[in-house]
Motif scaffolding. Structure first.
Motif, PDB file in Angstrom:
ATOM      1  N   ARG A   1      -7.535 -12.350  -6.829  1.00  0.00           N
ATOM      2  CA  ARG A   1      -6.343 -11.828  -6.143  1.00  0.00           C
ATOM      3  C   ARG A   1      -6.710 -10.524  -5.431  1.00  0.00           C
ATOM      4  O   ARG A   1      -7.455  -9.717  -5.999  1.00  0.00           O
ATOM      5  N   ILE A   2      -6.209 -10.345  -4.222  1.00  0.00           N
ATOM      6  CA  ILE A   2      -6.544  -9.152  -3.434  1.00  0.00           C
ATOM      7  C   ILE A   2      -5.258  -8.545  -2.874  1.00  0.00           C
ATOM      8  O   ILE A   2      -4.399  -9.273  -2.367  1.00  0.00           O
ATOM      9  N   SER A   3      -5.156  -7.224  -2.964  1.00  0.00           N
ATOM     10  CA  SER A   3      -3.984  -6.571  -2.366  1.00  0.00           C
ATOM     11  C   SER A   3      -4.320  -5.135  -1.994  1.00  0.00           C
ATOM     12  O   SER A   3      -5.364  -4.604  -2.375  1.00  0.00           O
ATOM     13  N   ASP A   4      -3.395  -4.520  -1.265  1.00  0.00           N
ATOM     14  CA  ASP A   4      -3.541  -3.090  -0.973  1.00  0.00           C
ATOM     15  C   ASP A   4      -2.710  -2.259  -1.958  1.00  0.00           C
ATOM     16  O   ASP A   4      -2.496  -1.073  -1.763  1.00  0.00           O
ATOM     17  N   GLY A   5      -2.262  -2.909  -3.029  1.00  0.00           N
ATOM     18  CA  GLY A   5      -1.504  -2.208  -4.062  1.00  0.00           C
ATOM     19  C   GLY A   5      -2.392  -1.801  -5.226  1.00  0.00           C
ATOM     20  O   GLY A   5      -3.620  -1.821  -5.137  1.00  0.00           O
ATOM     21  N   ARG A   6      -1.742  -1.441  -6.331  1.00  0.00           N
ATOM     22  CA  ARG A   6      -2.460  -1.041  -7.540  1.00  0.00           C
ATOM     23  C   ARG A   6      -2.201  -2.075  -8.640  1.00  0.00           C
ATOM     24  O   ARG A   6      -1.409  -2.994  -8.460  1.00  0.00           O
TER      25      ARG A   6
ATOM     26  N   GLY B   1       0.819  -1.210   0.000  1.00  0.00           N
ATOM     27  CA  GLY B   1       0.000   0.000   0.000  1.00  0.00           C
ATOM     28  C   GLY B   1       0.852   1.259   0.000  1.00  0.00           C
ATOM     29  O   GLY B   1       2.084   1.203  -0.122  1.00  0.00           O
ATOM     30  N   PRO B   2       0.200   2.433   0.162  1.00  0.00           N
ATOM     31  CA  PRO B   2       0.945   3.704   0.114  1.00  0.00           C
ATOM     32  C   PRO B   2       2.063   3.783   1.152  1.00  0.00           C
ATOM     33  O   PRO B   2       3.217   4.084   0.803  1.00  0.00           O
ATOM     34  N   LYS B   3       1.758   3.509   2.416  1.00  0.00           N
ATOM     35  CA  LYS B   3       2.803   3.612   3.451  1.00  0.00           C
ATOM     36  C   LYS B   3       3.635   2.341   3.521  1.00  0.00           C
ATOM     37  O   LYS B   3       4.824   2.371   3.797  1.00  0.00           O
ATOM     38  N   GLY B   4       3.012   1.214   3.309  1.00  0.00           N
ATOM     39  CA  GLY B   4       3.658  -0.070   3.583  1.00  0.00           C
ATOM     40  C   GLY B   4       4.762  -0.433   2.626  1.00  0.00           C
ATOM     41  O   GLY B   4       5.766  -1.016   3.030  1.00  0.00           O
ATOM     42  N   TYR B   5       4.596  -0.068   1.334  1.00  0.00           N
ATOM     43  CA  TYR B   5       5.619  -0.530   0.373  1.00  0.00           C
ATOM     44  C   TYR B   5       6.906   0.253   0.496  1.00  0.00           C
ATOM     45  O   TYR B   5       7.976  -0.410   0.563  1.00  0.00           O
ATOM     46  N   PRO B   6       6.999   1.573   0.525  1.00  0.00           N
ATOM     47  CA  PRO B   6       5.957   2.567   0.336  1.00  0.00           C
ATOM     48  C   PRO B   6       5.837   2.985  -1.142  1.00  0.00           C
ATOM     49  O   PRO B   6       6.795   2.859  -1.907  1.00  0.00           O
TER      50      PRO B   6
END
Ligand code: FES
Length: 568
Positions: free
Chosen positions: A462-467, A433-438
């Motif tokens: 598939r599920i993620s907090d990315g794009r 995600g925004p902070k996690g990868y970041p």
């Protein structure tokens, strides 16, 4: 005409005026240029490290010619350029930084109006976000898509990257063939030729009314792109005279038009994040729910990859975005655009020359369009899926979670023959995600396990907090918010949990009770890396979540065009 802001520099007398003018004159500029002509900044993202924008110096010349013809004084300036393919770890990490560069460069300099030269994915939102925060007359010229790739007698484009990758991993394509294919794919100047993020962004600015009609689809290599650039140069001078600013164009209805148009073209999911950020800068209230609500009944009329078959070049020959927007007439609102005309006047005379590429609204290419916003106990603030790029039979699905805690964990285990996974599993990728990868990289359409590819499986949930890249496809759920790094429910998913997806019902749930979530939360610790210096630290401290547009929390709104202090 109101007093030109550039005259606060070039119109001054005495020492100050001398300083402002004299150093400009070392470029061979005659004195008459400084005597009350509108100064037009040409904000250029040219860079050889942004290959999609590498032709921009030449294109800028056409804009300059137009500015001069209309009695303006063109000045070209560079800003941070974000090339999607080369920048590591991800260009999205720098979108907000580039937008700050644009905002401050415009405000700090003696320009009365600005032409934004946009191309590769992030170069459009970053420039528009920055310009909105200054709010002087602004017009966008896009660089245009590449010509369609040709490989072994068939049309190819960026969406084939994923197919080629699978083919190589599956042993169906050699590395040598891949080298040939990559040359065949990128055979001309311009950005990705499918309806990926760059084309989506070009359509976004056109449907918002920020560019001339037709801007989105003219191929970069087509000489009519230069004509459009020259006419845009002429027009921006008039916009300064009329004081037609982004805030006059980017009203709520313009955002609605962009959302409706994006649904009809099968635009990228990245559209959501960038449009939310732009709305935040110009002060228009827009929520994730607006995207679902406004695109719910919009048919997919453009048959373009990755949702369909064709390429941007085909869209241009078929009539371009104006022909698409004409099909949407009953849904669109009639608001002002940069050329001084209303949206509906702009597409009134558009014609469709190929119904296989641009279908009618009555007989659409696909009734499924746009984006669906999913809610439920897995992502409290919502997440996103692009139904037109998904597999219909997976849109209602229940499966056991196979969880990867971060991208390194995914890479280490995805092809492990011992991985407990089958085609009904739901792959879950956290901490992108925004902070996690970041920076929220485009890894959401993660590749499938080798052993399932070998079985002929081509898609899984598939599920993620990315794009996901706008060129990507599959039953891919993105932008999970709150992201795993913040410790919401998404952070607490474990292997073997049952996840239920029902796109029609807009729901994504997990069979974990509130009590169990509480227990897991008590033992939860963030695993993402916190950076303690430089821009990345600054970004991690201030970036907002995906459902808000992932802008910095302090960049909402506009600071206007006034310079804070005048030291000369
Ligand atoms: Fe630049 Fe696709 S890499 S648009």
């Amino acid at each position: 005409m109101k007093k030109l802001r550039s005259q606060n520099w070039f119109g001054k007398t005495g020492k100050d005026g001398l300083i402002y003018r004299s150093w400009m004159k070392n470029q061979g500029i005659p004195d008459e240029e400084f005597r009350g002509k509108p100064v037009i900044g040409i904000c250029n993202t040219w860079s050889e490290l942004t290959p999609c924008n590498a032709h921009f110096r030449e294109l800028a010349e056409s804009i300059k010619r137009g500015v001069s013809e209309a009695g303006g004084f063109p000045v070209e300036f560079p800003v941070m350029s974000l090339g999607e393919t080369l920048i590591k770890p991800t260009a999205m990490l720098y979108r907000n930084l580039a937008s700050m560069d644009v905002e401050e460069s415009i405000r700090a300099n003696p320009v009365d109006g600005v032409v934004l030269m946009c191309g590769c994915d992030k170069t459009t939102p970053s420039l528009v976000m920055g310009a909105c925060s200054v709010n002087i007359p602004t017009l966008v010229v896009s660089g245009g898509p590449m010509l369609t790739g040709k490989y072994k007698g068939r049309d190819i484009g960026t969406s084939d990257v994923w197919r080629f990758d699978n083919a190589v991993r599956n042993g169906e394509m050699s590395e040598e063939e891949l080298r040939v294919a990559e040359a065949c794919m990128s055979r001309s100047r311009g950005h990705c030729a499918v309806m990926g993020t760059a084309s989506t962004m070009a359509c976004m600015v056109e449907s918002l009314g920020l560019s001339f009609p037709g801007n989105a689809a003219i191929p970069a290599a087509d000489s009519r792109r230069k004509v459009l650039a020259q006419l845009s140069g002429q027009r921006i001078v008039k916009m300064v005279e009329e004081d037609l600013k982004p805030s006059d164009i980017l009203v709520r209805e313009a955002f609605e038009n962009a959302i409706i148009t994006n649904a009809a073209i099968g635009g990228s999911t990245n559209f959501i994040i960038h449009l939310l950020a732009i709305a935040g800068r110009i002060g228009v209230k827009l929520t994730l729910e607006d995207f679902d609500k406004l695109s719910a009944n919009i048919p997919l009329v453009a048959n373009l990859q990755p949702s369909g078959k064709y390429f941007m070049e085909d869209l241009y020959y078929a009539g371009g975005l104006p022909a698409v927007m004409k099909e949407l007439d009953k849904y669109l609102r009639n608001v002002t655009t940069v050329n001084g005309r209303k949206v509906k006047e702009n597409y009134a005379s558009a014609e469709c020359y190929n119904r296989d590429v641009i279908a009618t609204a009555e007989k659409p290419f696909n009734p499924l369009s746009g984006v669906a916003i999913l809610k439920g106990n897995l992502c409290e603030n919502g997440c996103v899926i692009k139904p037109s790029a998904a597999t219909p039979k997976l849109m209602r699905h229940k499966g056991k979670a196979v969880v990867f805690e971060d991208i390194e964990d995914y890479k280490a285990r995805i092809d492990d023959p011992a991985l407990d996974v089958d085609e009904n599993s739901v792959l879950v990728l956290k901490n992108v995600g925004p902070k996690g990868y970041p920076g929220m990289p485009e890894v959401g359409n993660m590749g499938l396990p080798k052993k399932l590819l070998a079985k002929g499986i081509t898609d899984m949930v598939r599920i993620s907090d990315g794009r996901m890249s706008g060129t990507g496809f599959g039953t891919v759920i993105l932008h999970a918010s709150p992201e795993a790094a913040l410790g919401g429910n998404f952070a607490l998913v474990r292997d073997g949990d049952t996840i239920s997806l029902d796109v029609a019902a807009r729901s994504l749930t997990i069979d974990v009770s509130e009590e169990e979530f509480k227990k897991r939360k008590a033992n939860w610790k963030p695993i993402h890396k916190e950076y303690n210096r430089g821009y990345v630290h600054f970004y991690q401290t201030h970036v907002e979540q995906a459902h808000l547009g992932a802008d910095m929390d302090f960049l909402k709104g506009s600071s206007g065009s006034e310079v804070t202090r005048d030291s000369h």
